[in-house]
Design an enzyme around this catalytic site. Structure first.
Site, PDB file in Angstrom:
ATOM      1  N   TYR A 175       0.849  -1.198   0.000  1.00 14.66           N
ATOM      2  CA  TYR A 175       0.000   0.000   0.000  1.00 14.66           C
ATOM      3  C   TYR A 175       0.883   1.246   0.000  1.00 14.66           C
ATOM      4  O   TYR A 175       1.836   1.342   0.778  1.00 14.66           O
ATOM      5  CB  TYR A 175      -0.902   0.030   1.238  1.00 14.66           C
ATOM      6  CG  TYR A 175      -1.732   1.294   1.346  1.00 14.66           C
ATOM      7  CD1 TYR A 175      -2.967   1.388   0.712  1.00 14.66           C
ATOM      8  CD2 TYR A 175      -1.271   2.393   2.067  1.00 14.66           C
ATOM      9  CE1 TYR A 175      -3.718   2.549   0.801  1.00 14.66           C
ATOM     10  CE2 TYR A 175      -2.013   3.552   2.155  1.00 14.66           C
ATOM     11  CZ  TYR A 175      -3.240   3.625   1.519  1.00 14.66           C
ATOM     12  OH  TYR A 175      -3.975   4.776   1.593  1.00 14.66           O
TER      13      TYR A 175
ATOM     14  N   GLU B 135      -3.367   7.494  -4.309  1.00 13.53           N
ATOM     15  CA  GLU B 135      -3.226   6.198  -3.653  1.00 13.53           C
ATOM     16  C   GLU B 135      -2.998   5.079  -4.657  1.00 13.53           C
ATOM     17  O   GLU B 135      -3.649   5.029  -5.707  1.00 13.53           O
ATOM     18  CB  GLU B 135      -4.498   5.915  -2.845  1.00 13.53           C
ATOM     19  CG  GLU B 135      -4.524   4.559  -2.143  1.00 13.53           C
ATOM     20  CD  GLU B 135      -5.842   4.309  -1.444  1.00 13.53           C
ATOM     21  OE1 GLU B 135      -5.973   4.746  -0.281  1.00 13.53           O
ATOM     22  OE2 GLU B 135      -6.748   3.700  -2.050  1.00 13.53           O
TER      23      GLU B 135
END
Length: 381
Positions: free
Chosen positions: A102, A190
């Site tokens: 992530y 993101e």
């Protein structure tokens, strides 16, 4: 402002970030054409909606061959995911995934800086990781006067990787993603997941971006990607009519003059066990036309069981407000109970004008709120 994954990937690619090859499709036949163009036996089919949780909702499927692709495309198109109807899908080459990570840049209000967040636990359950094991998420506060030089990018990369080749790849991605974030006035950039393939390459197979609405005038191309939801259309329509409206999803519609009083009204509703349907500040006007437009907005919400009108008469006199309300409701026919609280200049005169009408009149804010909450309970019983 949010954009779709496929749009974010286009922005990513323009900054040299490694993204998977994929094609946007709006029908099953488009998906079959995309499959033939991609020339890959396995493809990923992903719903494109402005919400998370697509995978858990069944909006992301792996297709092995044309028959499976047709089946998954037909199932996902038209699917409802958290209130959003899927009208397009992204068909992309499947990637040989070794490990998922992530990576994101967000605005950190506490440090008043950009925050780089990383985790070895990428994928669908990142929210659960943040909630239960926050120590697995690494955070770097970025000094805006320095940005993210190579040494800092490498330091961050070593939090995820031990292999120097992967560290170099990750450091390059972090730097490019930061430049993209800053230059486009983003509030979120993101990659979830950033994947390590079995071939040893890093790739962004998902992309998410949101932008600061106040800076969109500097980015006309990005502004052109804006797609208003039904609730956002209502909010925009309210602004055009001169009042502020935010949908909240409860069952007590609120019409209030003044932002502070509107916030206090919502707090009081929650205090007495109710659930506000909206924030609505109509300003200081007693104009019947404005009241009519505000009531139409509230009554168009099918969840609204009761309307609470909370007015403080300062410069605007309460008897003028009462007169405006009576005039407005000559044109509005509704079975929804209306609770009205008037206080301030000429409040007694205003309340007297509303007596012996179909309105429920209260003297205090507490009385009005209790009355509204009790009336909503009658619908539940």
């Amino acid at each position: 402002m949010k954009i779709h994954e496929y749009q974010a990937k286009e922005v990513f690619a323009s900054y040299g970030l490694p993204v998977d090859t994929s094609i946007i499709c709006r029908s099953v036949e488009d998906a079959i054409k995309a499959y033939n163009q991609l020339d890959s036996q396995k493809v990923i089919v992903k719903a494109q909606v402005h919400t998370g949780g697509r995978g858990k909702a069944g909006g992301v499927k792996l297709a092995n061959g044309e028959v499976e692709l047709r089946k998954h495309a037909a199932a996902i198109l038209g699917m409802d995911i958290r209130g959003f109807t899927v009208d397009r899908i992204l068909v992309g080459q499947a990637v040989n995934i070794e490990k998922e990570y992530y990576v994101s840049y967000v605005i950190d209000r506490n440090s008043k800086s950009t925050l780089l967040m990383l985790s070895r636990e990428g994928g669908m359950d990142i929210e659960e990781v943040a909630r239960t094991t926050p120590e697995k998420i690494h955070k770097f506060v970025i000094d805006p006067s320095v940005g993210i030089p190579d040494y800092l990018a490498r330091e961050a990369a070593f939090k995820l990787f031990g292999d120097i080749e992967q560290v170099r790849q990750a450091a390059s991605i972090f730097r490019k993603l930061y430049r993209l974030f800053v230059e486009n006035d983003a509030s979120l950039a993101e990659i979830n997941p950033l994947v390590l393939t079995k071939e040893g390459s890093l790739m962004a197979i998902d992309a998410k971006m949101t932008f600061d609405d106040n800076a969109l005038f500097r980015h006309p191309k990005i502004a052109g990607l804006k797609e208003l939801t039904e609730e956002e259309k209502k909010e925009q329509n309210a602004r055009e009519k001169g009042f502020s409206y935010v949908h909240l999803g409860g069952d007590i519609g609120c019409m209030v003059n003044g932002a502070g009083l509107a916030m206090a009204t919502m707090d009081m509703i929650k205090l007495y066990g109710g659930d506000p349907a909206n924030f609505l500040d109509i300003g200081g006007s007693s104009n019947p036309t404005k009241v009519i437009e505000a009531m139409k907005l509230l009554l168009n919400d099918k969840n609204v069981k009761v309307v609470l009108i909370n007015i403080f008469g300062g410069i605007t006199r309460c008897d003028d407000v009462a007169s405006g309300l009576l005039e407005a409701f000559k044109q509005i026919r509704t079975d929804v109970p209306i609770v009205i609280r008037l206080t301030g200049t000429n409040e007694k005169e205003g309340r007297a004008m509303l007596q012996d009408t179909h309105f429920h009149v209260a003297e205090t804010m507490g009385d009005a709120t209790r009355m509204a909450v009790e009336l909503t309970k009658q619908f539940q019983d």
